[in-house]
Design a protein around this motif. Structure first.
Motif: not given
Length: 213
Positions: A3, A5, A24, A30
């Motif tokens: 993912k 970040q 989210d 993320e």
């Protein structure tokens, strides 16, 4: 696939929670940390090592412009994407010159926000349409149609402009095109002259607006 970040930075808690809720819902993004000003953002960046910082401009202690300069100096591998309500041309150019990879307004859709995050994470640049239009607003004199301006550039100049908009240095462009750094710098100056622009930020915004990247 790992993912992306994200560090989310905004001094309005309710606004920040709203954007976090948007992100989210994404499977490839993320939010690993949040901050309410630029100083805290830098501390959290050192601790969490995000891929992308999604940051407002107007914040206490250290604003987004100053924080962007610090990110470029201390965390050059972290991409900064500005997310703000300000569509002022001067703000836009200052932030891009400070080293931000993109600039979007808070009114954009969740889909476009995700697109912007993905674009800067991959090393590109991203401006929402209104920001690009603001940068190229010409209230005093009408400008030539975009296509007419583009045809004034040689193929090599268009190629160099595309690489500049992707955030590449003259040295890197020279290596990729097999020409000297001095030649790349000459192309950049010629492009600025033909487009009547003075900064890399303006060239980048122009390239995005005309879908060159």
């Amino acid at each position: 696939m790992a993912k992306i970040q994200v560090l989310l930075v905004d001094d309005h808690q309710v606004v920040m929670e709203g954007f976090k809720a948007r992100l989210d819902n994404e499977t490839n993004i993320e939010v690993i940390a949040t901050a309410t000003n630029g100083a805290d953002a830098l501390k959290n960046a050192e601790q969490y090592q995000p891929d992308v910082v999604l940051m407002d401009i107007s914040m206490p202690e250290m604003n987004g412009i100053e924080a962007t300069r610090h990110f470029r100096q201390h965390f050059p591998e972290i991409k900064v994407l500005i997310l703000t309500m300000h569509d002022n041309r001067e703000y836009i150019l200052q932030v891009m010159q400070a080293g931000a990879s993109g600039y979007i307004l808070k009114e954009v859709s969740a889909q476009e926000m995700v697109q912007a995050i993905e674009a800067v994470h991959q090393g590109g640049r991203y401006f929402c349409r209104l920001v690009a239009d603001t940068v190229f607003a010409a209230p005093i004199e009408p400008v030539e149609p975009a296509q007419a301006v583009l045809t004034a550039l040689s193929r090599r100049e268009e190629t160099v402009l595309r690489q500049v908009a992707l955030g590449k240095s003259s040295k890197k462009i020279a290596l990729e095109l097999g020409i000297s750094t001095r030649t790349v710098e000459t192309h950049r100056q010629n492009i600025k002259h033909k487009l009547n622009m003075n900064s890399t930020a303006e060239l980048t915004a122009y390239a995005v607006k005309e879908n060159l990247i």
